[in-house]
Design a protein around this motif. Sequence first.
Motif, short mmCIF file in Angstrom:
data_model
loop_
_atom_site.label_atom_id
_atom_site.label_comp_id
_atom_site.label_asym_id
_atom_site.label_seq_id
_atom_site.Cartn_x
_atom_site.Cartn_y
_atom_site.Cartn_z
N VAL A 1 57.89 -14.56 -12.29
CA VAL A 1 57.82 -13.67 -10.85
C VAL A 1 56.85 -12.56 -11.09
N GLU A 2 56.77 -11.91 -12.29
CA GLU A 2 56.00 -10.74 -12.43
C GLU A 2 54.63 -11.18 -12.28
N ARG A 3 54.32 -12.23 -12.60
CA ARG A 3 52.77 -12.87 -12.46
C ARG A 3 52.41 -13.28 -11.09
N ILE A 4 53.29 -13.08 -9.99
CA ILE A 4 52.89 -13.39 -8.63
C ILE A 4 52.78 -12.14 -7.92
N GLY A 5 51.12 -12.07 -7.64
CA GLY A 5 51.01 -10.78 -6.91
C GLY A 5 51.33 -10.60 -5.48
N VAL A 6 51.62 -9.54 -5.32
CA VAL A 6 52.50 -9.24 -3.74
C VAL A 6 51.38 -8.66 -2.87
N GLY A 7 51.12 -9.22 -1.57
CA GLY A 7 50.36 -8.70 -0.63
C GLY A 7 48.66 -8.91 -1.40
N THR B 1 45.41 -11.77 -1.88
CA THR B 1 44.75 -13.03 -1.46
C THR B 1 45.18 -14.13 -2.43
N ALA B 2 45.01 -15.45 -2.01
CA ALA B 2 45.01 -16.73 -2.82
C ALA B 2 43.90 -16.42 -3.94
N GLU B 3 42.97 -15.99 -3.48
CA GLU B 3 41.67 -15.93 -4.43
C GLU B 3 41.96 -15.01 -5.53
N ALA B 4 42.52 -13.72 -4.96
CA ALA B 4 42.89 -12.75 -6.26
C ALA B 4 43.85 -13.13 -7.08
N GLN B 5 45.10 -14.15 -6.51
CA GLN B 5 46.07 -14.69 -7.37
C GLN B 5 45.41 -15.75 -8.38
N ASN B 6 44.32 -16.40 -7.91
CA ASN B 6 43.53 -17.46 -9.02
C ASN B 6 42.80 -16.71 -9.77
N ILE B 7 42.03 -15.61 -9.24
CA ILE B 7 41.54 -14.62 -10.47
C ILE B 7 42.32 -14.28 -11.54
N PHE B 8 43.55 -13.50 -10.95
CA PHE B 8 44.49 -13.31 -12.28
C PHE B 8 45.05 -14.36 -13.08
N ASP B 9 45.21 -15.62 -12.34
CA ASP B 9 45.87 -16.80 -13.22
C ASP B 9 44.73 -16.98 -13.97
N ALA B 10 43.43 -17.17 -13.84
CA ALA B 10 42.39 -17.54 -14.52
C ALA B 10 42.22 -16.51 -15.91
N LEU B 11 42.24 -15.25 -15.41
CA LEU B 11 42.02 -13.96 -16.31
C LEU B 11 43.12 -14.41 -17.40
N PRO C 1 45.43 -10.57 -21.86
CA PRO C 1 46.78 -10.26 -21.47
C PRO C 1 46.46 -9.42 -19.98
N VAL C 2 47.30 -9.97 -18.94
CA VAL C 2 47.17 -9.19 -17.72
C VAL C 2 48.38 -8.83 -17.05
N ARG C 3 48.42 -7.96 -15.98
CA ARG C 3 49.77 -7.64 -15.24
C ARG C 3 49.33 -7.16 -13.91
N TRP C 4 50.06 -7.31 -12.72
CA TRP C 4 49.86 -6.66 -11.55
C TRP C 4 50.22 -5.06 -11.47
N VAL D 1 45.66 -5.36 -13.87
CA VAL D 1 45.37 -4.64 -15.05
C VAL D 1 45.23 -5.35 -16.27
N VAL D 2 44.15 -5.20 -16.96
CA VAL D 2 43.89 -6.42 -18.21
C VAL D 2 43.95 -5.14 -19.33
N MET D 3 44.85 -5.88 -20.45
CA MET D 3 44.73 -5.20 -21.87
C MET D 3 45.46 -3.83 -21.66
N ASN D 4 46.14 -3.62 -20.41
CA ASN D 4 46.74 -2.30 -20.36
C ASN D 4 45.85 -1.05 -20.22
N GLU D 5 44.44 -1.42 -19.89
CA GLU D 5 43.56 -0.29 -19.79
C GLU D 5 42.56 -0.57 -18.65
N VAL D 6 42.08 -1.60 -18.54
CA VAL D 6 41.03 -1.96 -17.66
C VAL D 6 41.59 -2.49 -16.26
N ARG D 7 41.00 -1.90 -15.27
CA ARG D 7 41.93 -2.20 -13.76
C ARG D 7 40.45 -3.02 -13.02
#
Length: 183
Positions: A106-112, A114-124, A129-132, A138-144
């Motif tokens: 559930v934490e891996r699903i972006g709220v609000g 686009t599908a493109e943003a979710q696809n990019i998140f999934d690919a990254l 390591p990524v989170r919303w 947020v990538v590696m807890n430092e890059v946004r």
Amino acid sequence: MAMDGSSGGDDFAVGCLLSIKTTFGDEFEGQIITFDRPSNILVLQEGLKSNSQSRRNIRLLKANYIKEFSFLGQSEDPLDLNKCYLDLNSLQSKEDTAVRQAEIDVERIGVGVTAEAQNIFDALSKTLPVRWDKTVIVVMNEVRVSSPYLAESVTGGTPAANERVRKVLELERRRLQTRGGSQ
């Protein structure tokens, strides 16, 4: 006996021992615990050849998926409470694991987003390591990475981390565009 779906479950009496072949290619032996006619689900207890103290599996099987079965005999009541054993610790552990995995998913699903943003998140997430954080990746807890999720939208972190995220983001965007264009 082959199943053609016309028996309506008349052949499934509690306590019957059956050898079953499914349409998926599984073969097993089990004892009928019950048959639920409205849902067409057969509840079977496997592990009949082992001793009475060993663990047994319960299998729920939609009768439509039985390719063929043969009657092996009749046995005593499969629901004899003196012979039933449930490993509650094992069941609790499986439930806890499933709940933790569901929370992670559930934490891996972006709220609000686009599908493109979710696809990019999934690919990254496949390589980093990524989170919303709301709509920001947020990538590696430092890059946004903010909307519109382009290389120019990458901020924060060390220059090396920032550059790595930009490169992965550019490659993933190209790959997503290629995949989207080929459909």
